[in-house]
Design an enzyme around this catalytic site. Sequence first.
Site, PDB file in Angstrom:
ATOM      1  N   HIS A   1       0.870  -1.190   0.000  1.00  0.00           N
ATOM      2  CA  HIS A   1       0.000   0.000   0.000  1.00  0.00           C
ATOM      3  C   HIS A   1       0.902   1.234   0.000  1.00  0.00           C
ATOM      4  CE1 HIS A   1      -3.437   2.424   0.576  1.00  0.00           C
ATOM      5  NE2 HIS A   1      -3.729   2.198   1.836  1.00  0.00           N
TER       6      HIS A   1
ATOM      7  N   HIS B   1      -2.842  -2.668  -9.803  1.00  0.00           N
ATOM      8  CA  HIS B   1      -3.718  -2.062  -8.821  1.00  0.00           C
ATOM      9  C   HIS B   1      -4.958  -2.912  -8.689  1.00  0.00           C
ATOM     10  CE1 HIS B   1      -6.113   0.958  -6.734  1.00  0.00           C
ATOM     11  NE2 HIS B   1      -4.972   1.573  -6.490  1.00  0.00           N
TER      12      HIS B   1
ATOM     13  N   ASP C   1       2.253   5.303  -7.535  1.00  0.00           N
ATOM     14  CA  ASP C   1       3.537   5.237  -6.840  1.00  0.00           C
ATOM     15  C   ASP C   1       4.719   4.978  -7.753  1.00  0.00           C
ATOM     16  OD1 ASP C   1       2.726   5.866  -4.315  1.00  0.00           O
ATOM     17  OD2 ASP C   1       1.935   3.861  -3.990  1.00  0.00           O
TER      18      ASP C   1
HETATM   19  N1  ACO Z   1       4.322  -7.268 -11.072  1.00  0.00           N
HETATM   20  C1  ACO Z   1       4.188  -8.484 -11.648  1.00  0.00           C
HETATM   21  N2  ACO Z   1       3.060  -9.193 -11.633  1.00  0.00           N
HETATM   22  C2  ACO Z   1       2.003  -8.675 -10.989  1.00  0.00           C
HETATM   23  C3  ACO Z   1       2.057  -7.415 -10.366  1.00  0.00           C
HETATM   24  C4  ACO Z   1       3.262  -6.697 -10.415  1.00  0.00           C
HETATM   25  N3  ACO Z   1       3.391  -5.504  -9.857  1.00  0.00           N
HETATM   26  N4  ACO Z   1       0.867  -7.131  -9.804  1.00  0.00           N
HETATM   27  C5  ACO Z   1       0.084  -8.191 -10.059  1.00  0.00           C
HETATM   28  N5  ACO Z   1       0.761  -9.127 -10.775  1.00  0.00           N
HETATM   29  C6  ACO Z   1       0.252 -10.380 -11.330  1.00  0.00           C
HETATM   30  C7  ACO Z   1       0.078 -11.423 -10.251  1.00  0.00           C
HETATM   31  O1  ACO Z   1       1.217 -12.247 -10.142  1.00  0.00           O
HETATM   32  C8  ACO Z   1      -1.123 -12.184 -10.781  1.00  0.00           C
HETATM   33  O2  ACO Z   1      -0.684 -13.031 -11.819  1.00  0.00           O
HETATM   34  P1  ACO Z   1      -1.345 -14.512 -11.999  1.00  0.00           P
HETATM   35  O3  ACO Z   1      -2.764 -14.250 -12.387  1.00  0.00           O
HETATM   36  O4  ACO Z   1      -0.512 -15.166 -13.051  1.00  0.00           O
HETATM   37  O5  ACO Z   1      -1.224 -15.193 -10.664  1.00  0.00           O
HETATM   38  C9  ACO Z   1      -1.998 -11.103 -11.407  1.00  0.00           C
HETATM   39  O6  ACO Z   1      -1.071 -10.094 -11.814  1.00  0.00           O
HETATM   40  C10 ACO Z   1      -3.045 -10.519 -10.463  1.00  0.00           C
HETATM   41  O7  ACO Z   1      -2.364 -10.083  -9.293  1.00  0.00           O
HETATM   42  P2  ACO Z   1      -3.061  -9.991  -7.863  1.00  0.00           P
HETATM   43  O8  ACO Z   1      -1.994 -10.029  -6.808  1.00  0.00           O
HETATM   44  O9  ACO Z   1      -4.158 -11.009  -7.760  1.00  0.00           O
HETATM   45  O10 ACO Z   1      -3.731  -8.574  -7.939  1.00  0.00           O
HETATM   46  P3  ACO Z   1      -4.279  -7.743  -6.698  1.00  0.00           P
HETATM   47  O11 ACO Z   1      -5.384  -6.909  -7.205  1.00  0.00           O
HETATM   48  O12 ACO Z   1      -4.581  -8.634  -5.543  1.00  0.00           O
HETATM   49  O13 ACO Z   1      -3.011  -6.878  -6.257  1.00  0.00           O
HETATM   50  C11 ACO Z   1      -1.481  -5.081  -6.013  1.00  0.00           C
HETATM   51  C12 ACO Z   1      -2.883  -5.514  -6.480  1.00  0.00           C
HETATM   52  C13 ACO Z   1      -1.258  -5.535  -4.532  1.00  0.00           C
HETATM   53  C14 ACO Z   1      -1.382  -3.559  -6.051  1.00  0.00           C
HETATM   54  C15 ACO Z   1      -0.417  -5.737  -6.934  1.00  0.00           C
HETATM   55  O14 ACO Z   1      -0.643  -5.343  -8.281  1.00  0.00           O
HETATM   56  C16 ACO Z   1       1.013  -5.416  -6.496  1.00  0.00           C
HETATM   57  O15 ACO Z   1       1.554  -6.121  -5.632  1.00  0.00           O
HETATM   58  N6  ACO Z   1       1.658  -4.360  -7.102  1.00  0.00           N
HETATM   59  C17 ACO Z   1       2.980  -3.959  -6.724  1.00  0.00           C
HETATM   60  C18 ACO Z   1       2.939  -3.125  -5.443  1.00  0.00           C
HETATM   61  C19 ACO Z   1       2.346  -1.751  -5.709  1.00  0.00           C
HETATM   62  O16 ACO Z   1       2.716  -1.055  -6.634  1.00  0.00           O
HETATM   63  N7  ACO Z   1       1.436  -1.326  -4.782  1.00  0.00           N
HETATM   64  C20 ACO Z   1       0.858   0.010  -4.851  1.00  0.00           C
HETATM   65  C21 ACO Z   1      -0.614  -0.038  -5.065  1.00  0.00           C
HETATM   66  S1  ACO Z   1      -1.244   1.592  -5.266  1.00  0.00           S
HETATM   67  C22 ACO Z   1      -1.354   2.226  -3.708  1.00  0.00           C
HETATM   68  O17 ACO Z   1      -1.494   1.576  -2.723  1.00  0.00           O
HETATM   69  C23 ACO Z   1      -1.312   3.667  -3.636  1.00  0.00           C
END
Ligand code: ACO
Length: 426
Positions: A263, A304, A360
């Site tokens: 987050h 996201h 971010d």
């Molecule tokens: N890099 C690579 N792969 C990713 C990423 C990423 N940043 N984000 C998601 N994925 C992939 C996952 O591995 C998953 O793949 P799969 O279907 O083959 O298993 C798919 O995309 C879906 O991912 P989830 O984790 O289910 O998506 P969720 O909606 O739960 O997560 C999150 C969202 C936590 C923001 C995620 O995208 C992430 O970890 N991003 C990186 C951290 C980040 O930038 N956070 C900031 C969010 S914005 C904020 O809080 C202001």
Amino acid sequence: MTESITITDNRSGESYEIPVVNGGVSATDWAKILPGIWFYDPGFMSTAAAESAITYLDGTAGILRYRGYPIEQLAESSTYLEVAYLLLNGELPTESQFEQWRHDITSHTFIHENVRKRFLDGFHYDAHPMGMLVSAVAALSTFYLDAKDIFDPVSRQKQIIRLIAKMPTLAAAAHRFSVGMPFVYPDNSLDFPSNFLSMMWKVAEPRYQTDPALSRALDILFILHADHEQNCSTTAMRVVGSSHADPYSACAAACAALYGPRHGGANEAVIRMLSEIGSMENVPAFISEVKAGHGHVRLQGFGHRVYKNYDPRAQIIKKAADDVFEVTGRNPLLDVALKLEEIALSDEYFTSRRLYPNVDFYSGLIYQAMGFPLEMFPVLFAIARTAGWLAHWQEMLDQDSKIARPRQLYTGADARDYVPMTRRRA
Ligand code: ACO
């Protein structure tokens, strides 16, 4: 015409009609049909936990509006303090309303001397400023005992003003402590972002001169981070607030939720990732590593829960970054970031999962260019998000909400008898 859904219980053959209201169906209505069967939704992937009139977000179209106003217009023309008023009150302030609001916030920027001298000074010398902020916000509840009167409108408004006003002071105090610099008192002749910058950076000069371009860029970043509907930290605020805890305790819980790398810690993680990559030539290898990692290695600042399109805030930030770099010089990690974005946006792994840069991905580059240490990034986020947290807290209390208390699907052991320690096997 009222929209509705009809479902049939195949066990009894009975059909039930459930209305669709504001794009949702009432889980309580479903529960009447399915007694004892709970909705299983870890992470609230398909659950609307509240009705809210504060922020509209369409993640597929990449739209974000506060109280109906597009984020692009607010970032272009408004200020953080005006946006905070808008979020909390539902309307933009008139000139006199804004003057009163600005005056109220400005006259509450000081913190009790004991918060700093006895409480903050008690931390270990290398304490993380976000950990200090979480604790300091919680500690404020012990200084303002009237905060417990959450249904008294006068008391509630006073705590809202105190929290928005004191957050930058606490944030800067946490930073100064963590680098061994003396605390700087607020300069109430300065505007909100300039006052914060003064408390951050002032050394021996009688008056700290902020660069107006940097103040404005920081204010824009505060606007962009002011609210984002039912995100993790706002949900924490609402959940703790639903027990009728005072707003400082609820806000401390929200800060704690923001601390995590998924987050508010994401922009810190972005800079660490960009630094590790080091240069543009290493970008393709890193992308391959992310793809091979199947979710274990993530491209920080990408993806996201709600946006499945370019985060509109990321576009605005890119422009703000140019303005900042004109003053500070270009952040050398920008080229790595741009290359990462370019490759990821044309790679099937990312496009098929609809992973785009979020707010971010670029905010950390700006903060770093402005001189903020990485540890301060989530703290900066917390300053801005305080307005949103409080707007949601107030809305929840006005809705006569229930205490947040989800159910579970129990998967543990059946009933069994206690075994004395001497008879237990490893
Ligand atoms: N890099 C690579 N792969 C990713 C990423 C990423 N940043 N984000 C998601 N994925 C992939 C996952 O591995 C998953 O793949 P799969 O279907 O083959 O298993 C798919 O995309 C879906 O991912 P989830 O984790 O289910 O998506 P969720 O909606 O739960 O997560 C999150 C969202 C936590 C923001 C995620 O995208 C992430 O970890 N991003 C990186 C951290 C980040 O930038 N956070 C900031 C969010 S914005 C904020 O809080 C202001």
